[in-house]
Enzyme design. Structure first.
Site, PDB file in Angstrom:
ATOM      1  NE  ARG A   1     -64.127 -15.043 -66.039  1.00 43.44           N
ATOM      2  CZ  ARG A   1     -64.604 -16.039 -66.809  1.00 43.44           C
ATOM      3  NH1 ARG A   1     -64.189 -17.282 -66.641  1.00 43.44           N
ATOM      4  NH2 ARG A   1     -65.482 -15.776 -67.745  1.00 43.44           N
TER       5      ARG A   1
ATOM      6  CG  ASP B   1     -64.407 -20.752 -68.537  1.00 42.24           C
ATOM      7  OD1 ASP B   1     -64.401 -19.518 -68.378  1.00 42.24           O
ATOM      8  OD2 ASP B   1     -65.448 -21.433 -68.546  1.00 42.24           O
TER       9      ASP B   1
HETATM   10  P1  FDA Z   1     -64.587 -18.644 -51.771  1.00 44.79           P
HETATM   11  O1  FDA Z   1     -64.804 -20.037 -52.251  1.00 44.79           O
HETATM   12  O2  FDA Z   1     -63.263 -18.293 -51.218  1.00 44.79           O
HETATM   13  O3  FDA Z   1     -65.698 -18.317 -50.689  1.00 44.79           O
HETATM   14  C1  FDA Z   1     -65.866 -17.008 -50.127  1.00 44.79           C
HETATM   15  C2  FDA Z   1     -67.353 -16.750 -49.890  1.00 44.79           C
HETATM   16  O4  FDA Z   1     -68.021 -16.627 -51.151  1.00 44.79           O
HETATM   17  C3  FDA Z   1     -68.084 -17.864 -49.177  1.00 44.79           C
HETATM   18  O5  FDA Z   1     -67.952 -17.750 -47.791  1.00 44.79           O
HETATM   19  C4  FDA Z   1     -69.512 -17.622 -49.643  1.00 44.79           C
HETATM   20  O6  FDA Z   1     -70.087 -16.553 -48.947  1.00 44.79           O
HETATM   21  C5  FDA Z   1     -69.331 -17.196 -51.069  1.00 44.79           C
HETATM   22  N1  FDA Z   1     -69.424 -18.326 -52.046  1.00 44.79           N
HETATM   23  C6  FDA Z   1     -68.422 -18.846 -52.762  1.00 44.79           C
HETATM   24  N2  FDA Z   1     -68.862 -19.834 -53.576  1.00 44.79           N
HETATM   25  C7  FDA Z   1     -70.173 -19.957 -53.343  1.00 44.79           C
HETATM   26  C8  FDA Z   1     -71.177 -20.805 -53.850  1.00 44.79           C
HETATM   27  N3  FDA Z   1     -70.929 -21.740 -54.780  1.00 44.79           N
HETATM   28  N4  FDA Z   1     -72.428 -20.658 -53.390  1.00 44.79           N
HETATM   29  C9  FDA Z   1     -72.726 -19.699 -52.468  1.00 44.79           C
HETATM   30  N5  FDA Z   1     -71.796 -18.850 -51.955  1.00 44.79           N
HETATM   31  C10 FDA Z   1     -70.551 -18.983 -52.373  1.00 44.79           C
HETATM   32  N6  FDA Z   1     -62.414 -21.302 -61.636  1.00 44.79           N
HETATM   33  C11 FDA Z   1     -61.497 -21.868 -62.443  1.00 44.79           C
HETATM   34  O7  FDA Z   1     -60.687 -22.670 -61.971  1.00 44.79           O
HETATM   35  N7  FDA Z   1     -61.454 -21.547 -63.785  1.00 44.79           N
HETATM   36  C12 FDA Z   1     -62.317 -20.636 -64.338  1.00 44.79           C
HETATM   37  O8  FDA Z   1     -62.247 -20.366 -65.541  1.00 44.79           O
HETATM   38  C13 FDA Z   1     -63.293 -20.044 -63.487  1.00 44.79           C
HETATM   39  N8  FDA Z   1     -64.185 -19.130 -63.978  1.00 44.79           N
HETATM   40  C14 FDA Z   1     -65.002 -18.466 -63.091  1.00 44.79           C
HETATM   41  C15 FDA Z   1     -65.833 -17.422 -63.556  1.00 44.79           C
HETATM   42  C16 FDA Z   1     -66.588 -16.701 -62.668  1.00 44.79           C
HETATM   43  C17 FDA Z   1     -67.436 -15.568 -63.164  1.00 44.79           C
HETATM   44  C18 FDA Z   1     -66.542 -17.000 -61.265  1.00 44.79           C
HETATM   45  C19 FDA Z   1     -67.322 -16.200 -60.271  1.00 44.79           C
HETATM   46  C20 FDA Z   1     -65.771 -18.049 -60.815  1.00 44.79           C
HETATM   47  C21 FDA Z   1     -65.020 -18.797 -61.718  1.00 44.79           C
HETATM   48  N9  FDA Z   1     -64.239 -19.851 -61.267  1.00 44.79           N
HETATM   49  C22 FDA Z   1     -63.315 -20.419 -62.117  1.00 44.79           C
HETATM   50  C23 FDA Z   1     -64.445 -20.426 -59.909  1.00 44.79           C
HETATM   51  C24 FDA Z   1     -63.473 -19.856 -58.891  1.00 44.79           C
HETATM   52  O9  FDA Z   1     -62.182 -20.332 -59.148  1.00 44.79           O
HETATM   53  C25 FDA Z   1     -63.868 -20.258 -57.463  1.00 44.79           C
HETATM   54  O10 FDA Z   1     -63.863 -21.666 -57.348  1.00 44.79           O
HETATM   55  C26 FDA Z   1     -65.231 -19.779 -57.028  1.00 44.79           C
HETATM   56  O11 FDA Z   1     -65.532 -18.501 -57.518  1.00 44.79           O
HETATM   57  C27 FDA Z   1     -65.297 -19.743 -55.478  1.00 44.79           C
HETATM   58  O12 FDA Z   1     -64.352 -18.854 -54.974  1.00 44.79           O
HETATM   59  P2  FDA Z   1     -64.770 -17.401 -54.424  1.00 44.79           P
HETATM   60  O13 FDA Z   1     -63.648 -16.480 -54.667  1.00 44.79           O
HETATM   61  O14 FDA Z   1     -66.049 -16.990 -55.065  1.00 44.79           O
HETATM   62  O15 FDA Z   1     -65.069 -17.585 -52.893  1.00 44.79           O
END
Ligand code: FDA
Length: 314
Positions: free
Chosen positions: A187, A136
């Site tokens: 990732r 990570d």
């Molecule tokens: P974003 O935050 O832009 O939101 C878009 C939409 O997604 C929202 O409108 C909502 O619909 C949905 N959504 C997002 N988060 C949600 C929540 N918590 N609950 C409900 N709905 C939600 N980061 C990092 O810095 N280091 C790492 O190693 C990892 N590893 C990692 C693994 C995996 C499998 C995932 C999915 C994520 C990570 N992350 C991470 C976290 C990542 O950086 C990020 O903070 C989150 O995934 C939120 O960003 P999104 O792209 O999902 O959506």
């Protein structure tokens, strides 16, 4: 504006030991306990049951034994031993040993040499079970060291190890180049930490644009890249690019967090995409849980409902 204040607040709270103690008593106990939605279990038995359920549904997984930023060599040893135990138990249960590790949890900030040694042991143990270890990515202060340690273990000849890159950082394009040159697995995420505008895009639109741009490079040149996002716009962009460039569904995967956008997880599976669920487990769930609230303050409504349910005893 409100979202950004709430995000900063939750990220600050995630570091509070006092609140951690106060809140932990509600924790993950009981069907309506608020953290349980996002945590695969506190015990191994709970974890294994969760993994079997996911597997029957058609999802693959990556496991994270919760914990980060250990401050002593002993704690780093313990965390590493927990991972070795996890690898063996999951392997013995006949489940794939795919795990996600934070280097700060296995000694990065206390003894770098120990951290490297711990990582080597975990990667070697995972290999015995045909498993894979994803490192990570944490806050920006740890990125250089994380990439160097990853490269060191890669140089040892281990190929069952990959990293995470964050699209919110200006530097990521260059880091991607570096990892692509090795042929290692990436990732891609947007990034979960509070970073200064000197080093990270402050606007979501720019983070999103960088994510799409980086995803194109990964789809063209990456080794089975993983796109870890719950953002429907990112997912649509990736699907469209893959379709338009004749890239098959087997060439990449989507990854999402346990308990987040379960509707979208199921929909992607139904459309024939590979979906891996990041399953955190163990007792140290508080900072992880707070980061989920920071990402989406609307999740607070879900938490309040859970606490009310619990207090009514239903
Ligand atoms: P974003 O935050 O832009 O939101 C878009 C939409 O997604 C929202 O409108 C909502 O619909 C949905 N959504 C997002 N988060 C949600 C929540 N918590 N609950 C409900 N709905 C939600 N980061 C990092 O810095 N280091 C790492 O190693 C990892 N590893 C990692 C693994 C995996 C499998 C995932 C999915 C994520 C990570 N992350 C991470 C976290 C990542 O950086 C990020 O903070 C989150 O995934 C939120 O960003 P999104 O792209 O999902 O959506």
């Amino acid at each position: 504006m409100f979202e950004s204040i709430a995000r900063t607040l939750f990220l600050l709270v995630s570091k509070s030991r006092l609140l951690k103690r106060a809140v932990s008593r509600y924790g993950t106990r009981g069907p309506h306990s608020f953290a349980r939605r996002f945590i695969g279990g506190e015990t191994f038995d709970e974890l294994i049951a969760t993994l079997h359920t996911l597997s029957h549904q058609g999802f693959s997984h990556t496991l994270n034994h919760l914990g980060e930023h250990v401050t002593s060599r002993d704690a780093a040893h313990t965390a590493s031993a927990d991972y070795l135990d996890t690898v063996d138990r999951v392997g013995l249960a006949g489940l794939p040993c795919k795990i996600s590790v934070k280097l700060s949890q296995i000694g990065l900030e206390t003894d770098r040499g120990l951290c490297v040694e711990n990582l080597r042991q975990i990667v070697t143990a995972a290999k015995r079970h045909g498993g894979f270890v994803r490192i990570d990515m944490e806050g920006s202060a740890l990125i250089d060291q994380t990439l160097e340690i990853f490269e060191r273990v890669w140089a040892d000849g281990h190929r069952n190890v990959g990293v995470v890159l964050q699209s919110y950082l200006y530097r990521t394009s260059a880091d991607l180049e570096r990892v692509l040159n090795l042929g290692a697995r990436v990732r891609l995420v947007k990034g979960a930490y509070n970073e200064h505008p000197d080093i990270a895009y402050p606007l979501k639109a720019d983070v999103d644009a960088a994510f799409v741009h980086l995803s194109h490079r990964l789809l063209r040149e990456g080794t089975t890249p993983a796109f870890a996002t719950h953002d429907p716009q990112m997912i649509t962009a990736i699907r469209a690019f893959a379709r338009d460039h004749g890239i098959g569904n087997e060439a990449f995967e989507f990854q999402m967090l346990y308990g987040v956008r379960r509707d979208l997880q199921m929909a992607l599976l139904a459309d024939g995409y590979a979906v891996r669920i990041y399953v955190p487990f163990g007792l140290e769930w508080f900072p992880y849980f707070m980061r989920r609230l920071a990402e989406r303050p609307a999740n607070v409504g879900f938490v309040i409902k859970s606490v009310l349910y619990e207090q009514r005893g239903s």
